[in-house]
Design a protein around this motif. Structure first.
Motif, PDB file in Angstrom:
ATOM      1  N   GLN A 163       0.830  -1.185   0.000  1.00  0.00           N
ATOM      2  CA  GLN A 163       0.000   0.000   0.000  1.00  0.00           C
ATOM      3  C   GLN A 163       0.877   1.252   0.000  1.00  0.00           C
ATOM      4  N   PRO A 164       0.505   2.270  -0.787  1.00  0.00           N
ATOM      5  CA  PRO A 164       1.256   3.524  -0.749  1.00  0.00           C
ATOM      6  C   PRO A 164       0.947   4.279   0.535  1.00  0.00           C
ATOM      7  N   GLY A 165       1.734   5.347   0.802  1.00  0.00           N
ATOM      8  CA  GLY A 165       1.407   6.207   1.931  1.00  0.00           C
ATOM      9  C   GLY A 165       0.181   7.039   1.601  1.00  0.00           C
ATOM     10  N   GLU A 166      -0.007   8.115   2.355  1.00  0.00           N
ATOM     11  CA  GLU A 166      -1.159   8.975   2.090  1.00  0.00           C
ATOM     12  C   GLU A 166      -1.018   9.615   0.704  1.00  0.00           C
ATOM     13  N   ILE A 167      -2.108   9.605  -0.040  1.00  0.00           N
ATOM     14  CA  ILE A 167      -2.122  10.190  -1.384  1.00  0.00           C
ATOM     15  C   ILE A 167      -2.937  11.472  -1.341  1.00  0.00           C
ATOM     16  N   VAL A 168      -2.327  12.554  -1.820  1.00  0.00           N
ATOM     17  CA  VAL A 168      -2.994  13.857  -1.846  1.00  0.00           C
ATOM     18  C   VAL A 168      -3.187  14.252  -3.302  1.00  0.00           C
ATOM     19  N   PHE A 169      -4.440  14.429  -3.701  1.00  0.00           N
ATOM     20  CA  PHE A 169      -4.758  14.872  -5.052  1.00  0.00           C
ATOM     21  C   PHE A 169      -5.016  16.377  -5.049  1.00  0.00           C
ATOM     22  N   ILE A 170      -4.435  17.066  -6.021  1.00  0.00           N
ATOM     23  CA  ILE A 170      -4.646  18.507  -6.172  1.00  0.00           C
ATOM     24  C   ILE A 170      -5.291  18.730  -7.528  1.00  0.00           C
ATOM     25  N   THR A 171      -6.482  19.295  -7.525  1.00  0.00           N
ATOM     26  CA  THR A 171      -7.253  19.378  -8.758  1.00  0.00           C
ATOM     27  C   THR A 171      -8.110  20.633  -8.791  1.00  0.00           C
ATOM     28  N   LEU A 172      -8.463  21.064  -9.988  1.00  0.00           N
ATOM     29  CA  LEU A 172      -9.385  22.173 -10.171  1.00  0.00           C
ATOM     30  C   LEU A 172     -10.762  21.697 -10.605  1.00  0.00           C
ATOM     31  N   GLU A 173     -10.956  20.389 -10.661  1.00  0.00           N
ATOM     32  CA  GLU A 173     -12.276  19.848 -10.987  1.00  0.00           C
ATOM     33  C   GLU A 173     -12.457  18.504 -10.308  1.00  0.00           C
ATOM     34  N   LEU A 174     -13.678  18.208  -9.954  1.00  0.00           N
ATOM     35  CA  LEU A 174     -13.985  16.956  -9.283  1.00  0.00           C
ATOM     36  C   LEU A 174     -15.470  16.657  -9.458  1.00  0.00           C
ATOM     37  N   SER A 175     -15.764  15.607 -10.210  1.00  0.00           N
ATOM     38  CA  SER A 175     -17.165  15.196 -10.370  1.00  0.00           C
ATOM     39  C   SER A 175     -17.659  14.591  -9.046  1.00  0.00           C
ATOM     40  N   PRO A 176     -18.928  14.790  -8.719  1.00  0.00           N
ATOM     41  CA  PRO A 176     -19.956  15.443  -9.521  1.00  0.00           C
ATOM     42  C   PRO A 176     -20.119  16.942  -9.252  1.00  0.00           C
ATOM     43  N   TYR A 177     -19.168  17.542  -8.547  1.00  0.00           N
ATOM     44  CA  TYR A 177     -19.368  18.903  -8.083  1.00  0.00           C
ATOM     45  C   TYR A 177     -19.032  19.950  -9.140  1.00  0.00           C
ATOM     46  N   PHE A 178     -17.955  19.740  -9.845  1.00  0.00           N
ATOM     47  CA  PHE A 178     -17.555  20.705 -10.874  1.00  0.00           C
ATOM     48  C   PHE A 178     -16.687  19.972 -11.889  1.00  0.00           C
ATOM     49  N   LYS A 179     -16.992  20.197 -13.168  1.00  0.00           N
ATOM     50  CA  LYS A 179     -16.314  19.445 -14.215  1.00  0.00           C
ATOM     51  C   LYS A 179     -15.941  20.356 -15.371  1.00  0.00           C
ATOM     52  N   LEU A 235       4.303  10.992   1.788  1.00  0.00           N
ATOM     53  CA  LEU A 235       3.170  11.543   1.051  1.00  0.00           C
ATOM     54  C   LEU A 235       3.396  11.346  -0.443  1.00  0.00           C
ATOM     55  N   VAL A 236       2.319  11.039  -1.139  1.00  0.00           N
ATOM     56  CA  VAL A 236       2.323  11.099  -2.602  1.00  0.00           C
ATOM     57  C   VAL A 236       1.413  12.261  -2.983  1.00  0.00           C
ATOM     58  N   VAL A 237       1.959  13.238  -3.703  1.00  0.00           N
ATOM     59  CA  VAL A 237       1.180  14.396  -4.143  1.00  0.00           C
ATOM     60  C   VAL A 237       0.979  14.275  -5.650  1.00  0.00           C
ATOM     61  N   HIS A 238      -0.264  14.095  -6.037  1.00  0.00           N
ATOM     62  CA  HIS A 238      -0.608  13.889  -7.453  1.00  0.00           C
ATOM     63  C   HIS A 238      -1.418  15.101  -7.917  1.00  0.00           C
ATOM     64  N   THR A 239      -0.862  15.851  -8.863  1.00  0.00           N
ATOM     65  CA  THR A 239      -1.503  17.089  -9.312  1.00  0.00           C
ATOM     66  C   THR A 239      -2.017  16.936 -10.740  1.00  0.00           C
ATOM     67  N   ALA A 276      10.718  22.684  -0.173  1.00  0.00           N
ATOM     68  CA  ALA A 276      10.285  22.410   1.199  1.00  0.00           C
ATOM     69  C   ALA A 276      11.306  21.560   1.962  1.00  0.00           C
ATOM     70  N   GLN A 277      11.360  21.748   3.279  1.00  0.00           N
ATOM     71  CA  GLN A 277      12.262  20.965   4.126  1.00  0.00           C
ATOM     72  C   GLN A 277      11.873  19.491   4.156  1.00  0.00           C
ATOM     73  N   TRP A 278      10.612  19.207   3.898  1.00  0.00           N
ATOM     74  CA  TRP A 278      10.123  17.834   3.945  1.00  0.00           C
ATOM     75  C   TRP A 278      10.095  17.173   2.561  1.00  0.00           C
ATOM     76  N   ARG A 279      10.825  17.761   1.596  1.00  0.00           N
ATOM     77  CA  ARG A 279      10.778  17.275   0.211  1.00  0.00           C
ATOM     78  C   ARG A 279      11.153  15.800   0.089  1.00  0.00           C
ATOM     79  N   ASP A 280      12.074  15.319   0.900  1.00  0.00           N
ATOM     80  CA  ASP A 280      12.550  13.944   0.746  1.00  0.00           C
ATOM     81  C   ASP A 280      11.509  12.916   1.169  1.00  0.00           C
ATOM     82  N   ARG A 281      10.417  13.358   1.799  1.00  0.00           N
ATOM     83  CA  ARG A 281       9.355  12.433   2.207  1.00  0.00           C
ATOM     84  C   ARG A 281       8.145  12.489   1.271  1.00  0.00           C
ATOM     85  N   VAL A 282       8.313  13.123   0.133  1.00  0.00           N
ATOM     86  CA  VAL A 282       7.202  13.311  -0.792  1.00  0.00           C
ATOM     87  C   VAL A 282       7.575  12.823  -2.181  1.00  0.00           C
TER      88      VAL A 282
END
Length: 507
Positions: A2-18, A141-145, A160-166
């Motif tokens: 299993q991966p660590g925590e996954i953080v998605f960064i997005t400007l759209e997300l169904s069903p709220y805004f597409k 952390l996995v940051v997926h944009t 960031a100082q925490w870059r090596d953990r992302v």
């Protein structure tokens, strides 16, 4: 693993805004990850809509200094029933920009709005990485944009100082708009000053994200190959080729959530007992019943033997409504005439370059009103609601014999996958993910679709439609075989997420 925590960064997300298919893809991926008990966080703008599926907690304020003015910005926190956490950044200017994206605000203003959003995202990520929002710091952390607008976030993470953990991932989708601005836009906040030194004449937000991300992802293998060459790379070919050679560019095919494509989960099909699935023997009869229901609500003559063609997409150049319009006279000369349903949104204003094309479709629909129906779900369908008429896209998929997707380019596409799930044979251009998902019929009981090699070849489209109609009318067993192969195509989101975890998220 299993991966660590996954953080998605997005400007759209169904069903709220597409805006594009990314909104639907992300919804499907988030839900599948949640089913696997992976910890998921989504950071996005507050879309200013109702969120009936979410439970909101206490809002938080983060202090930012934008253009020399220190002020708090508010973040609404929410969770869904599956444990997914959401951070909605409240920003009236960003919300207005998203909802009026077809408008043309000053270019530097767009850049500033996007940089403010990215700074807000960075502050949230900083709090997550430091364990300020959880009982303990996350190990990884996995940051997926997604989208060019998020490129600056990846540059900030690299400082960031925490870059090596992302681990950072950027999905490269549409390259036509890349976020090109004069470097002065980086004066928005001092945190961007170190980035400014890298750019003398122009800053390109998408290029910035590609340069800073650990991994690049596209939504189909073929699109990953295409964008390494002109014109598909839109000037970024060399950089993308370099990332591919480094093993940092990969294409993973989109997937559909079974809960959104199972006929038992779709009211329009369930309420009418329209059982369309690969293991059903009488699929042809079910599709004829769907066709009669659809023809009634679309205002077309009810005839279960009519050959029905549908096309429903955003009204943008990419989707290539022009080739269909240019082919319509030829399509109407086929004997017997097919029935055609076109659906497009949003309606363009007079200043839009395709305004005349829109009205050409309307004029043709009036001329051939027994064979051509044209409805836009965001204007004409709403007016029909008062009469109890609404045309669900899953109904016209179920009713259609042929589905058109003649895109000029297509990272993957979800519409052809949805259409195939309900036995509509796709006629597509041989681009992007359409190549990965549609195998053309070759006359030897193989394939489940048709390829239009030249996206501007309107006569080629007429010829392919004529071939399809001939197969359906004169070789019904061959046609049924194509329908069943389309139904059987495996587009389940589980396979997509398996690849995300092993190729993008795992160490």
């Amino acid at each position: 693993m299993q991966p660590g925590e996954i953080v998605f960064i997005t400007l759209e997300l169904s069903p709220y805004f597409k805006i594009t298919g990314v909104g639907d893809l992300l919804r499907n991926v988030v839900r599948e990850l949640a089913r696997r008990k992976v910890k998921v966080t989504v950071i996005s703008p507050d879309f200013g809509v109702e969120y009936p599926e979410l439970c909101f907690g206490k809002s938080r304020s983060f202090f930012s200094s934008i253009c020399g003015h220190t002020s708090p910005f508010q973040v609404r926190l929410a969770e869904d029933g599956q444990g997914v956490r959401y951070f909605f950044i409240k920003d009236a200017e960003l919300q207005r920009y998203l909802t009026e994206m077809s408008a043309d605000p000053p270019k530097d203003k767009i850049g500033r709005i996007c940089l403010e959003f990215c700074y807000g995202v960075y502050l949230i990520l900083n709090a997550l990485a430091r364990g300020e929002l959880d009982p303990a710091e996350p190990d990884r952390l996995v940051v997926h944009t997604f989208h060019w607008q998020t490129g600056p976030v990846l540059a900030l993470i690299n400082q960031a100082q925490w870059r090596d953990r992302v681990r950072t991932v950027l999905t490269v989708d549409i390259l036509d708009i890349q976020g090109r601005f004069e470097p002065g836009v980086l004066e928005t906040h001092e945190i961007y000053h170190s980035i400014k030194s890298e750019f003398r004449e122009e800053i390109n937000f998408l290029r910035l994200g590609i340069e800073k991300a650990d991994l690049l992802h596209t939504v189909s293998p073929n699109f990953a190959r295409e964008i390494q060459h002109a014109p598909n790379g839109r000037g970024l070919e060399s950089l993308l080729q370099e990332r591919f050679r480094e093993g940092r560019l990969t294409g993973i095919l989109n997937g559909l959530d079974p809960q959104h494509t199972d006929w038992r989960c779709l009211p329009i099909l369930k309420d009418n007992d329209l059982c369309i699935a690969p293991d059903i023997e009488n699929v042809g009869e079910q599709k004829q019943r769907a066709k009669l229901i659809f023809q009634k609500v679309a205002g077309l003559p009810q005839d279960p033997t009519a050959f029905l063609i549908s096309m429903g997409h955003r009204f943008v150049r990419q989707k290539n409504f022009a080739v269909v319009v240019n082919a319509l006279e030829g399509l109407m000369s086929i004997n017997p005439r097919p029935q055609i349903y076109l659906r497009a949104w949003p309606e363009p204003d007079r200043q839009h370059p395709d305004w005349e094309l829109w009205w050409q479709i309307i004029r043709l629909s009036k001329r051939y009103h027994y064979n051509l129906a044209f409805l836009s779900p965001y204007d004409r369908d709403q007016s029909l609601d008062r009469e109890g008429i609404f045309i669900d896209r899953f109904l016209y998929y179920a009713a259609s014999d042929l589905f058109l997707m003649p895109s000029l380019w297509e990272p993957c596409g979800l519409c052809q996958l949805e259409a195939m799930q309900f036995g509509a044979i796709p006629l597509v251009t041989a681009v992007g993910g359409l190549v990965d998902t549609v195998k053309p019929y070759n006359g030897e009981d193989q394939g489940w679709g048709f390829w239009l090699e030249d996206p501007f070849d309107s006569q080629g489209m007429v010829d392919l439609v004529s071939q399809a109609m001939g197969l359906c009318a004169h070789q019904p067993q061959v046609w049924e075989g194509m329908v069943r192969r389309a139904l059987a195509f495996d587009s389940c989101i589980t396979k997509t997420v398996d690849n995300y975890i092993t190729k993008l998220y795992a160490e």
